[in-house]
Enzyme design. Structure first.
Site, mmCIF file in Angstrom:
data_model
loop_
_atom_site.group_PDB
_atom_site.id
_atom_site.type_symbol
_atom_site.label_atom_id
_atom_site.label_comp_id
_atom_site.label_asym_id
_atom_site.label_seq_id
_atom_site.Cartn_x
_atom_site.Cartn_y
_atom_site.Cartn_z
ATOM 1 N N GLU A 16 0.703 -1.166 -0.031
ATOM 2 C CA GLU A 16 0.061 0.032 -0.113
ATOM 3 C C GLU A 16 0.784 1.348 -0.126
ATOM 4 O O GLU A 16 1.654 1.300 0.687
ATOM 5 C CB GLU A 16 -0.834 0.063 1.440
ATOM 6 N N TYR A 48 -6.787 7.134 -0.377
ATOM 7 C CA TYR A 48 -7.491 7.962 -0.937
ATOM 8 C C TYR A 48 -7.700 9.314 -0.026
ATOM 9 O O TYR A 48 -8.016 9.048 1.114
ATOM 10 C CB TYR A 48 -8.993 7.549 -1.267
ATOM 11 N N ALA A 50 -9.073 12.032 2.354
ATOM 12 C CA ALA A 50 -10.494 12.048 3.163
ATOM 13 C C ALA A 50 -11.422 13.073 2.350
ATOM 14 O O ALA A 50 -12.556 12.594 2.480
ATOM 15 C CB ALA A 50 -10.141 12.606 4.564
ATOM 16 N N ASP A 109 -13.244 8.406 7.205
ATOM 17 C CA ASP A 109 -13.572 9.036 8.526
ATOM 18 C C ASP A 109 -14.343 10.209 8.406
ATOM 19 O O ASP A 109 -14.298 10.993 7.336
ATOM 20 C CB ASP A 109 -12.179 9.171 9.447
ATOM 21 N N TYR A 143 -11.380 -5.116 10.351
ATOM 22 C CA TYR A 143 -10.877 -4.591 11.610
ATOM 23 C C TYR A 143 -10.631 -5.918 12.594
ATOM 24 O O TYR A 143 -11.960 -6.130 13.308
ATOM 25 C CB TYR A 143 -11.772 -3.426 12.417
ATOM 26 N N GLN A 174 -7.265 -3.566 9.018
ATOM 27 C CA GLN A 174 -6.443 -2.756 9.549
ATOM 28 C C GLN A 174 -5.326 -3.222 10.262
ATOM 29 O O GLN A 174 -5.121 -4.384 10.467
ATOM 30 C CB GLN A 174 -7.252 -2.209 10.806
ATOM 31 N N GLN A 210 6.511 7.419 14.016
ATOM 32 C CA GLN A 210 5.517 6.506 13.718
ATOM 33 C C GLN A 210 4.857 5.829 15.075
ATOM 34 O O GLN A 210 3.824 5.546 15.162
ATOM 35 C CB GLN A 210 5.958 5.293 13.064
HETATM 36 P P1 FAD Z 1 -17.901 0.831 7.140
HETATM 37 O O1 FAD Z 1 -17.996 -0.615 6.620
HETATM 38 O O2 FAD Z 1 -18.952 1.904 6.631
HETATM 39 O O3 FAD Z 1 -17.966 0.740 8.851
HETATM 40 C C1 FAD Z 1 -17.886 1.829 9.705
HETATM 41 C C2 FAD Z 1 -18.659 1.526 10.862
HETATM 42 O O4 FAD Z 1 -20.007 1.472 10.613
HETATM 43 C C3 FAD Z 1 -18.167 0.136 11.735
HETATM 44 O O5 FAD Z 1 -18.194 0.526 12.968
HETATM 45 C C4 FAD Z 1 -19.460 -0.720 11.037
HETATM 46 O O6 FAD Z 1 -19.477 -1.837 12.080
HETATM 47 C C5 FAD Z 1 -20.478 -0.041 10.820
HETATM 48 N N1 FAD Z 1 -21.384 -0.399 9.761
HETATM 49 C C6 FAD Z 1 -20.842 -0.868 8.358
HETATM 50 N N2 FAD Z 1 -21.864 -0.906 7.771
HETATM 51 C C7 FAD Z 1 -22.952 -0.506 8.341
HETATM 52 C C8 FAD Z 1 -24.414 -0.525 7.801
HETATM 53 N N3 FAD Z 1 -24.761 -0.809 6.534
HETATM 54 N N4 FAD Z 1 -25.353 -0.021 8.823
HETATM 55 C C9 FAD Z 1 -24.796 0.347 10.059
HETATM 56 N N5 FAD Z 1 -23.711 0.045 10.511
HETATM 57 C C10 FAD Z 1 -22.732 -0.223 9.705
HETATM 58 N N6 FAD Z 1 -9.503 5.992 5.105
HETATM 59 C C11 FAD Z 1 -9.334 6.995 4.016
HETATM 60 O O7 FAD Z 1 -9.754 8.219 4.101
HETATM 61 N N7 FAD Z 1 -8.933 6.729 2.933
HETATM 62 C C12 FAD Z 1 -8.171 5.481 2.648
HETATM 63 O O8 FAD Z 1 -7.798 5.221 1.563
HETATM 64 C C13 FAD Z 1 -8.180 4.497 3.517
HETATM 65 N N8 FAD Z 1 -7.878 3.139 3.343
HETATM 66 C C14 FAD Z 1 -7.964 2.218 4.284
HETATM 67 C C15 FAD Z 1 -7.546 0.919 3.870
HETATM 68 C C16 FAD Z 1 -8.110 -0.157 4.953
HETATM 69 C C17 FAD Z 1 -7.283 -1.415 4.731
HETATM 70 C C18 FAD Z 1 -8.282 0.296 6.233
HETATM 71 C C19 FAD Z 1 -8.565 -0.842 7.269
HETATM 72 C C20 FAD Z 1 -8.836 1.310 6.365
HETATM 73 C C21 FAD Z 1 -8.681 2.499 5.467
HETATM 74 N N9 FAD Z 1 -9.223 3.726 5.607
HETATM 75 C C22 FAD Z 1 -8.811 4.818 4.709
HETATM 76 C C23 FAD Z 1 -9.852 4.037 6.936
HETATM 77 C C24 FAD Z 1 -11.460 3.934 6.930
HETATM 78 O O9 FAD Z 1 -12.030 4.915 6.192
HETATM 79 C C25 FAD Z 1 -12.107 4.086 8.344
HETATM 80 O O10 FAD Z 1 -11.616 3.161 9.077
HETATM 81 C C26 FAD Z 1 -13.421 4.374 8.434
HETATM 82 O O11 FAD Z 1 -13.731 4.978 9.712
HETATM 83 C C27 FAD Z 1 -14.289 3.061 8.094
HETATM 84 O O12 FAD Z 1 -14.202 2.782 6.932
HETATM 85 P P2 FAD Z 1 -15.040 1.420 6.553
HETATM 86 O O13 FAD Z 1 -15.181 1.314 5.148
HETATM 87 O O14 FAD Z 1 -14.657 0.160 7.421
HETATM 88 O O15 FAD Z 1 -16.664 1.901 7.000
#
Ligand code: FAD
Length: 286
Positions: A16, A48, A50, A109, A143, A174, A210
């Site tokens: 990554e 990507y 924010a 986020d 996660y 994560q 870090q």
């Molecule tokens: P979701 O899957 O939407 O989950 C967020 C929360 O909502 C969780 O608590 C989940 O349990 C809950 N949830 C999920 N779906 C639903 C639903 N349909 N109804 C109700 N609750 C639900 N951030 C960036 O800005 N840019 C990046 O490039 C980036 N890359 C990442 C790469 C990886 C491998 C990881 C692990 C994280 C990355 N992140 C990135 C961070 C990520 O955007 C944050 O962790 C964010 O808070 C959650 O994203 P998600 O896609 O997991 O959200």
């Protein structure tokens, strides 16, 4: 495309990177990609920003070039929480135009300072939007120690089903420092009926900067071996580099031994670290 990569290889080895803060610094990222290409990763993913918009275009520019100029499969990350439906559709079209076939769908986020329409609440809604356009494969985030907003790990795993139901075909975790949390997690995810491949996200900690940013801000639990290493080398840059690489190598070797579907290395755009880790695991990647 991604699904075939996981079908044909275990463990899948991916890297990554993140786009440079300024668009004018794009050259430096291709210097990094050129060095990372020597490690023959199965794919490289590009994060990507924010706020989407121009930052999203940088992501798709870089991912498009990784595929076209370096012949390496690319995955573009894409978030949706801070974007309108119109912006999201525009970005999907832009990615398609750059021949990007794999997207890591993310909610992102919540950034209160970013104003504008919020048409998407969760990653699964972005996945549905991408499916409507078609022709792209999707990965999602997961996660091992639970997402910080989730009331429990089990609840988080139940919510994971939404993105799988919307077409996500592989997951990347994560970062974590304790493999036991990954093994417990995979068991629970499989128990919940989710069968897609899961790549373990590993970040080597090799610089004291870090420690504060990544370690203290991440909710990843720290096993004793890890905290001892940090305490010992915090003020010894060379020692920390070696110890951090060594820790990641041990972590990855153990993950592969336990049958992890994939290893996703958070390179922090530092090829020297990726190189050193690769040297310690390459015999297990063939
Ligand atoms: P979701 O899957 O939407 O989950 C967020 C929360 O909502 C969780 O608590 C989940 O349990 C809950 N949830 C999920 N779906 C639903 C639903 N349909 N109804 C109700 N609750 C639900 N951030 C960036 O800005 N840019 C990046 O490039 C980036 N890359 C990442 C790469 C990886 C491998 C990881 C692990 C994280 C990355 N992140 C990135 C961070 C990520 O955007 C944050 O962790 C964010 O808070 C959650 O994203 P998600 O896609 O997991 O959200």
């Amino acid at each position: 495309m991604i699904k075939n990569i996981y079908k044909n290889k275990k463990p899948v080895f991916s890297l990554e990177i993140f786009p440079p803060k300024k668009e004018t610094h794009l050259e430096s990222i291709f210097d990094t990609v050129g060095k990372l290409a020597d490690l023959e990763p199965d794919f490289i993913s590009v994060t990507y920003g924010a706020a989407g918009g121009i930052k999203g275009s940088i992501t798709s520019d870089i991912a498009g070039k990784i595929k076209k100029d370096y012949g390496i499969e690319a995955v573009a990350h894409m978030t949706c929480i801070n974007s309108s439906k119109k912006e999201v559709r525009h970005m999907i079209e832009e990615m398609k135009a750059k021949n990007i076939e794999n997207v890591l769908v993310l909610r992102g986020d919540i950034v209160p300072e970013i104003e504008g329409e919020r048409d998407f609440q969760h990653a699964n809604e972005l996945a549905i939007e991408i499916q409507k356009v078609g022709g792209m494969e999707m990965l999602g985030a997961c996660y091992p120690e639970g997402h910080y907003e989730s009331e429990s790990l089990d609840a988080d795993i139940q919510n994971l089903k939404y993105k799988i139901g919307a077409g996500v075909e592989a997951l990347i975790t994560q970062l974590f420092f304790d493999n036991r949390s990954f093994y417990r997690y995979v068991e629970k995810v499989r128990g919940a009926g989710i069968e897609v491949p899961i790549s373990a996200g590993v970040m080597p900690i090799t610089k004291s900067s870090q420690i504060k940013r990544t370690v203290e801000l991440s909710s990843a639990s720290m096993p004793e071996e890890f905290t001892k290493m940090i305490a010992k080398y915090e003020n010894d840059p060379e020692g920390l580099f070696e110890a951090g690489v060594d820790y990641a190598v041990k972590q990855i070797r153990d993950l592969i031994k336990h049958g992890a579907d994939g290893i996703h290395l958070y390179t922090m755009n530092t090829p020297e670290v990726a190189d050193a880790v690769y040297d310690g695991i390459s015999d297990l990647l063939q």
